[in-house]
Write a protein that holds these residues in place. Structure first.
Motif, PDB file in Angstrom:
ATOM      1  N   PRO A   1      -6.632  -7.141   4.545  1.00  0.00           N
ATOM      2  CA  PRO A   1      -5.950  -5.849   3.594  1.00  0.00           C
ATOM      3  C   PRO A   1      -3.939  -5.969   4.306  1.00  0.00           C
ATOM      4  O   PRO A   1      -3.964  -5.677   5.487  1.00  0.00           O
ATOM      5  N   ARG A   2      -2.869  -6.624   3.172  1.00  0.00           N
ATOM      6  CA  ARG A   2      -1.613  -6.755   3.828  1.00  0.00           C
ATOM      7  C   ARG A   2      -0.327  -6.088   3.076  1.00  0.00           C
ATOM      8  O   ARG A   2      -0.714  -6.371   1.435  1.00  0.00           O
ATOM      9  N   GLY A   3       0.251  -5.806   3.514  1.00  0.00           N
ATOM     10  CA  GLY A   3       1.445  -4.582   2.990  1.00  0.00           C
ATOM     11  C   GLY A   3       2.552  -5.751   2.945  1.00  0.00           C
ATOM     12  O   GLY A   3       2.592  -6.633   2.435  1.00  0.00           O
TER      13      GLY A   3
ATOM     14  N   GLN B   1      -1.471   2.063   9.821  1.00  0.00           N
ATOM     15  CA  GLN B   1      -1.347   1.259  11.069  1.00  0.00           C
ATOM     16  C   GLN B   1      -0.167   2.496  12.417  1.00  0.00           C
ATOM     17  O   GLN B   1      -0.372   2.404  13.404  1.00  0.00           O
ATOM     18  N   GLY B   2       0.442   3.691  11.457  1.00  0.00           N
ATOM     19  CA  GLY B   2       1.315   4.356  11.866  1.00  0.00           C
ATOM     20  C   GLY B   2       2.865   4.044  12.745  1.00  0.00           C
ATOM     21  O   GLY B   2       2.730   2.524  13.152  1.00  0.00           O
ATOM     22  N   THR B   3       3.790   4.600  12.825  1.00  0.00           N
ATOM     23  CA  THR B   3       5.140   4.366  12.705  1.00  0.00           C
ATOM     24  C   THR B   3       5.797   5.126  12.708  1.00  0.00           C
ATOM     25  O   THR B   3       6.148   6.309  12.733  1.00  0.00           O
TER      26      THR B   3
ATOM     27  N   LEU C   1      16.906  -7.492   7.080  1.00  0.00           N
ATOM     28  CA  LEU C   1      15.999  -7.928   8.844  1.00  0.00           C
ATOM     29  C   LEU C   1      16.067  -9.396   8.906  1.00  0.00           C
ATOM     30  O   LEU C   1      15.246  -9.768   7.618  1.00  0.00           O
ATOM     31  N   ALA C   2      16.342  -9.817  10.018  1.00  0.00           N
ATOM     32  CA  ALA C   2      15.608 -10.708   9.918  1.00  0.00           C
ATOM     33  C   ALA C   2      13.930 -10.156  10.301  1.00  0.00           C
ATOM     34  O   ALA C   2      14.171  -8.862  11.193  1.00  0.00           O
ATOM     35  N   VAL C   3      13.544 -11.377  10.808  1.00  0.00           N
ATOM     36  CA  VAL C   3      11.675 -11.247  11.866  1.00  0.00           C
ATOM     37  C   VAL C   3      12.058 -11.916  12.867  1.00  0.00           C
ATOM     38  O   VAL C   3      11.149 -11.853  13.258  1.00  0.00           O
TER      39      VAL C   3
ATOM     40  N   GLY D   1     -10.777   1.501   5.028  1.00  0.00           N
ATOM     41  CA  GLY D   1     -10.487   0.777   3.639  1.00  0.00           C
ATOM     42  C   GLY D   1      -9.590   0.235   3.914  1.00  0.00           C
ATOM     43  O   GLY D   1      -8.508   0.224   3.771  1.00  0.00           O
ATOM     44  N   VAL D   2      -8.891   0.219   2.156  1.00  0.00           N
ATOM     45  CA  VAL D   2      -7.405  -0.168   1.741  1.00  0.00           C
ATOM     46  C   VAL D   2      -7.215   1.036   0.569  1.00  0.00           C
ATOM     47  O   VAL D   2      -7.877   1.797  -0.455  1.00  0.00           O
ATOM     48  N   LYS D   3      -6.213   1.820   1.107  1.00  0.00           N
ATOM     49  CA  LYS D   3      -5.268   2.459   0.739  1.00  0.00           C
ATOM     50  C   LYS D   3      -4.767   2.157  -0.335  1.00  0.00           C
ATOM     51  O   LYS D   3      -4.285   0.595  -1.003  1.00  0.00           O
ATOM     52  N   ALA D   4      -4.563   2.819  -2.092  1.00  0.00           N
ATOM     53  CA  ALA D   4      -4.708   2.629  -3.079  1.00  0.00           C
ATOM     54  C   ALA D   4      -3.277   3.470  -3.616  1.00  0.00           C
ATOM     55  O   ALA D   4      -2.419   2.936  -3.635  1.00  0.00           O
TER      56      ALA D   4
END
Ligand SMILES: Cc1cc2nc3c(=O)[nH]c(=O)nc-3n(C[C@H](O)[C@H](O)[C@H](O)COP(=O)(O)OP(=O)(O)OC[C@H]3O[C@@H](n4cnc5c(N)ncnc54)[C@H](O)[C@@H]3O)c2cc1C
Length: 526
Positions: free
Chosen positions: A66-68, A146-148, A359-361, A209-212
């Protein structure tokens, strides 16, 4: 395999499944590294499509990653096998319910913090934790997986505290609802009803799991905001001031940077962006005059206001009216001033005027960057910093020879946590990820560097030593992904429980394998 791709396309349409070389390359990279190239990238646009895709993949033994928003740097969503699909969850981006009466909001997991904040602002509402600096791209599902930390974190802690409930798609495609919404005729307004299974899925790196869907708490948005900035010559005084501000409970954000990080983040002078920032600052004032005053102060302070100051601490406080705000400001000044000197509040003013900027990465000067972090008790901050500085000193010649620079930023998370963040900047080539994720006008002004494999390897080596030191000093981490030693020497009974849970929700080990370092499944199973 073509048959699998065709079936995937049947679920959500041809355009929702990518197999071209560029897409496969892009989706196998994060801010820092490159993983295995997947078979396909699939973009579900509803929870039903998501559940079908996951079920179909795992039934065929294909792993799911899964990728956000994709702007993390701990290998979190990077495929660890080529027999894989990456799920691009940004198609699940709707705001489903805003209940101003019962004070909760339900969003699809791919909604960004900036989108949610823009919808809540006119209603005078927000979530208690309301986003990272990267909230223009970072999704709510990704952040909670992932906690932010950042907006609101000095007051309430990391992102997880804002969550009430989830709908999570498990590896077989079934859907689990946590929180009070899990019974018929019950709305998702409350988190704690029996064991907290919402908490189980927070910061799981998508391993469970994947959060929907995500339901978040709401709070009233304060009307009055002010930033304060202070200069410090030594780190001990800087940490002490930050701790005092955090303990007071009066600050939404408390963060600090060293001179090197400020230098690397400042970028080249850019009149157009500076004017746009001034305009945002003006608009963020509580009245026209206040806005003008803020703009004038900022223009006078300019870009070089903190040049060369070893550490600057920035604090943002809020209240429902000016009288209470002034009280907070006076108290914070009293707590912070003894060891620091107040300076122009340019940084917090700009940050709050434009919390989710483009933002630049990479660093604005084009250098690649890697931020690592630890959260430690305030009592440990000084020792951790001096040991980290010792590592940097030991590698000083190598770092110089390979064009690697280390800066620092710090923040408080809740009343007792110091977020300690060394940031590496080094000259290295930009990958497809960096070229695509950096706004074109910023990219155009950046230096381009040739590949620097020696520098990259050195960053990894020094990073690993720092993470070991963090471990030895009782650090915890957000954003564990596949990079932090979450299971190292952990209570065996707890590891057994976690592995059993993982086995229950993902018996074949196909849900983001490698994430959190959880055990791979018994090869004799299913
Ligand atoms: C310039 C910049 C600024 C940043 N600022 C901050 C900051 O202020 N504070 C901070 O804490 N971090 C910051 N970050 C780090 C990062 O952007 C954030 O942590 C962000 O929340 C990641 O969200 P994302 O949607 O991009 O997640 P992703 O990178 O897409 O994924 C993160 C993890 O979550 C998993 N995941 C994603 N979506 C789901 C889902 N729906 N279900 C299950 N698992 C899922 C992935 O597999 C991966 O393990 C910054 C990064 C950059 C590059």
């Amino acid at each position: 395999m073509n048959e699998f791709i065709t079936k995937l396309r049947r679920i959500s349409g041809t355009d929702s499944v990518l197999t071209d070389e560029d897409s496969l390359a892009f989706f196998s990279q994060d801010v820092y590294r490159t993983g295995c190239r997947p078979l396909a990238v699939a973009r579900p646009c509803s929870i039903s499509e998501l559940s079908q895709m996951v079920a179909m993949a795992t039934a065929q033994g294909i792993a799911v990653f899964p990728r956000g928003g994709g702007i993390s740097y701990t290998d979190g969503y990077l495929p660890t096998t080529t027999n894989a699909i990456v799920l691009d969850l940004r198609g699940l981006d709707r705001i489903l319910t805003i209940s101003a009466e019962d004070m909760y909001v339900t969003v699809e997991a791919g909604c960004t913090w900036a989108t949610l904040d823009a919808a809540l602002k006119p209603l005078g509402l927000r979530t208690p934790f309301w986003g990272p600096f990267s909230g223009g791209k970072a999704t709510i599902g990704g952040s909670l997986s992932q906690g932010t930390a950042t907006f609101g974190s000095a007051r309430v802690g990391p992102s997880d505290v804002a969550v009430i409930g989830f709908k999570v798609v498990l590896s077989d495609g079934s859907i689990v609802t946590t929180g009070s919404g899990a019974q018929p005729h019950h709305t998702p307004f409350f988190r704690h009803y029996g064991p907290d299974l919402t908490g189980l899925f927070t910061s799981d790196a998508g391993a469970l799991g994947v959060k929907a869907e995500v339901t978040l708490q709401l709070e009233k948005r304060p009307d009055a905001v002010q930033g304060l900035s202070f200069a410090f010559t030594d780190v001990t005084a800087c940490f002490e001031a930050m701790a005092e501000a955090a303990r007071s409970g009066l600050a939404g954000e408390v963060f600090a940077v060293d001179a090197e990080l400020l230098r690397q983040s400042a970028g080249n002078a850019d009149l157009k962006r500076d004017l746009s920032t001034l305009w945002q600052v003006g608009r963020s004032g509580s009245g026209m005059l206040d806005g003008l005053v803020r703009m004038a102060r900022l223009a006078i302070a300019g870009r070089n206001f903190a040049k060369g100051i070893p550490f600057t601490v920035h604090v943002v406080t809020e209240a429902n009216d000016i009288t209470r705000l002034n009280g907070n400001v006076a108290e914070l000044r009293r707590l912070i001033s003894p060891n620091g000197v107040e300076i122009a509040n340019t940084v917090p003013t700009v940050v709050r005027a434009q919390p989710f900027p483009a933002l630049a990465v990479t660093a604005p000067n084009g250098r690649r960057l890697l931020a690592i972090h630890a959260i430690v008790p305030f009592s440990v901050g000084n020792e951790l910093h001096s040991l980290t500085e010792r590592i940097v000193a030991r590698y000083a010649d190598d770092l110089r020879a390979n064009n690697v620079i280390v800066g620092y930023s710090f923040a408080t998370v809740g009343r007792s946590g110091l977020l300690y963040e060394p940031v590496f900047y080094w000259e290295d080539s930009h990958e497809l990820f960096h070229r695509r994720e950096t706004p074109p006008d910023m990219l155009a002004g950046m230096a381009q560097f040739t590949a620097n494999p020696k520098g990259r390897a050195l960053v990894q080596k020094v990073r690993d030593e720092m993470v070991d030191t963090m471990f030895m000093h009782g650090a915890v981490h957000l954003q564990i992904g596949k990079a932090y030693p979450y299971l190292r020497d952990r209570d065996p009974a707890l590891v057994a429980l976690l592995n059993a849970l993982k086995h229950h929700v993902d018996p074949k080990g196909l849900m983001n394998p490698g994430a959190l370092g959880l055990a791979t499944p018994n090869p004799h199973h299913g």
